[in-house]
Design an enzyme around this catalytic site. Structure first.
Site, mmCIF file in Angstrom:
data_model
loop_
_atom_site.group_PDB
_atom_site.id
_atom_site.type_symbol
_atom_site.label_atom_id
_atom_site.label_comp_id
_atom_site.label_asym_id
_atom_site.label_seq_id
_atom_site.Cartn_x
_atom_site.Cartn_y
_atom_site.Cartn_z
ATOM 1 N N GLY A 103 -26.819 37.810 1.766
ATOM 2 C CA GLY A 103 -26.854 37.552 0.333
ATOM 3 C C GLY A 103 -27.629 36.282 0.005
ATOM 4 O O GLY A 103 -27.576 35.290 0.738
ATOM 5 N N SER A 144 -15.740 35.691 -1.383
ATOM 6 C CA SER A 144 -14.385 35.959 -0.883
ATOM 7 C C SER A 144 -13.450 34.815 -1.277
ATOM 8 O O SER A 144 -12.245 34.993 -1.404
ATOM 9 C CB SER A 144 -14.403 36.106 0.636
ATOM 10 O OG SER A 144 -15.352 37.079 0.992
ATOM 11 N N MET A 167 -17.740 38.292 7.083
ATOM 12 C CA MET A 167 -16.476 37.766 7.595
ATOM 13 C C MET A 167 -15.316 38.503 6.920
ATOM 14 O O MET A 167 -14.190 37.993 6.882
ATOM 15 C CB MET A 167 -16.386 36.260 7.353
ATOM 16 C CG MET A 167 -17.486 35.510 8.103
ATOM 17 S SD MET A 167 -17.063 33.810 8.499
ATOM 18 C CE MET A 167 -16.834 33.125 6.895
ATOM 19 N N LEU A 180 -19.985 36.320 -6.988
ATOM 20 C CA LEU A 180 -18.862 36.879 -6.231
ATOM 21 C C LEU A 180 -18.803 36.205 -4.858
ATOM 22 O O LEU A 180 -19.818 35.971 -4.214
ATOM 23 C CB LEU A 180 -19.017 38.389 -6.056
ATOM 24 C CG LEU A 180 -19.006 39.228 -7.330
ATOM 25 C CD1 LEU A 180 -18.787 40.702 -6.988
ATOM 26 C CD2 LEU A 180 -17.960 38.766 -8.330
ATOM 27 N N HIS A 192 -20.737 42.273 -1.113
ATOM 28 C CA HIS A 192 -20.964 42.896 0.202
ATOM 29 C C HIS A 192 -21.391 44.363 0.023
ATOM 30 O O HIS A 192 -22.251 44.853 0.759
ATOM 31 C CB HIS A 192 -19.675 42.869 1.038
ATOM 32 C CG HIS A 192 -19.220 41.496 1.407
ATOM 33 N ND1 HIS A 192 -18.086 40.918 0.884
ATOM 34 C CD2 HIS A 192 -19.745 40.574 2.261
ATOM 35 C CE1 HIS A 192 -17.927 39.706 1.407
ATOM 36 N NE2 HIS A 192 -18.913 39.474 2.232
HETATM 37 O O1 PAF Z 1 -21.993 34.799 5.199
HETATM 38 C C1 PAF Z 1 -21.097 35.085 6.016
HETATM 39 O O2 PAF Z 1 -20.170 35.832 5.702
HETATM 40 C C2 PAF Z 1 -21.136 34.474 7.410
HETATM 41 O O3 PAF Z 1 -21.652 33.188 7.382
HETATM 42 C C3 PAF Z 1 -21.882 35.349 8.426
HETATM 43 C C4 PAF Z 1 -23.363 35.477 8.082
HETATM 44 C C5 PAF Z 1 -21.252 36.733 8.502
HETATM 45 C C6 PAF Z 1 -21.783 34.713 9.829
HETATM 46 O O4 PAF Z 1 -20.472 34.568 10.232
#
Ligand code: PAF
Length: 295
Positions: free
Chosen positions: A149, A188, A32, A186, A39
């Protein structure tokens, strides 16, 4: 390959088809955005295993149970694309909400009992919305592997079950949680913490470590584990423990007694920020497993 930023489905499919014609395996890292080192770790794993790495960046409205949380979610697209470029990503797929949900959706994924406990109890509809967008992304990109993750252990379990139950031809890869030096996982959402809250936030990892110690030293009663571990939470008005639970790692169901590896997972509010984390805990004498069960 030079990084391509694609914002709609048809050109994305063209790019992926090109990669396939060149004989490349395709890896998808769904995100997201607001990308951080966690990430990047997913992208690095995808890079090692796939010739073409696609990162999707989409703040999925369907998985937010609170409007304010959706509105506050960071969306630094340019910075995210720069992170992807530096990490060697081939394609960034950043669709619009209208592109992903062109009309009122009639169908969503029924995620079953895996979503009954932990976050599922406190975030109604969250896992349905999450699984629905992940299934859409898997259908759109049709990757060989998709990376998630282990910090979001319940999410990972829901996705593994969904992929198996719906025969989605993809390998779901779980990647170890990346932590700051003091143990904070970690996320967001960490960006939202004020400096003093950031200090308090480390207590979530401390609770989990305490639970891990108790399990390793022979405590078999999950209620004792959570009671003793939650007792070490600092007494501070800004902290509110939403849950600390012991579940089986595959089906995310509560356990009566700790006989094998268990997932200890917690959600902690620090001011107005909700953080989650977990540890896979091994009782003394139980066979050690390296990671959560795979697809
Ligand atoms: O973990 C995330 O960032 C979200 O839940 C995902 C897997 C991208 C789905 O929107």
């Amino acid at each position: 390959m030079m990084l391509k930023l694609v914002t709609s489905i048809a050109p994305l499919r063209d790019r992926v088809a090109e990669a396939r014609r060149a004989g490349l395996q395709v890896g998808l890292v769904p995100t997201m955005g607001a990308l951080h080192a966690g990430h990047v770790r997913l992208i690095e794993q995808a890079r090692l295993e796939c010739g073409c790495v696609v990162v999707s960046i989409f703040v999925n409205p369907l998985q937010f149970d609170r409007k304010d949380d959706l509105a506050r979610y960071p969306r630094p697209l340019q910075a995210d694309v720069a992170v992807c470029a530096a990490a060697g990503v081939d394609i960034v797929f950043a669709p619009t909400v209208e592109g992903m949900y062109p009309g009122e959706a009639e169908c969503t994924v029924d995620v079953g009992r895996v979503a009954d406990h932990l976050c599922g109890r406190y975030r109604p509809g969250h896992f349905r919305g999450m699984a629905t967008v992940v299934l859409k992304l898997l259908q759109i990109v049709q990757p060989d592997r998709a990376y998630f993750g282990e910090k979001d252990a319940q999410q990972l379990a829901v996705i593994r079950h969904m992929a198996r139950d719906f025969n989605v031809p993809v390998r779901i890869e779980g990647v170890a949680t990346v932590r700051d030096a003091d143990g904070l996982a970690l996320s967001s959402r960490n960006q939202r913490l004020a400096p003093e809250e950031r200090v308090l936030a480390r207590s979530l990892h401390s609770l989990l470590r305490e639970a891990e110690r108790l399990v390793a030293e022979g405590e078999r009663d999950p209620k004792q584990v959570t009671a003793i571990a939650s007792g070490i939470l600092p007494d501070d008005d800004r902290l509110r423990l939403e849950y600390l639970d012991v579940v089986d790692p595959e089906h995310i169901q509560p356990v009566e007694r700790i006989e094998g590896p268990v997932l200890v997972a917690g959600a902690l509010w620090v001011g107005s920020t909700r953080l989650i984390d977990n540890l896979l805990c091994h009782p003394s004498g139980a066979p050690q497993v390296a990671a959560l069960p795979g697809t």
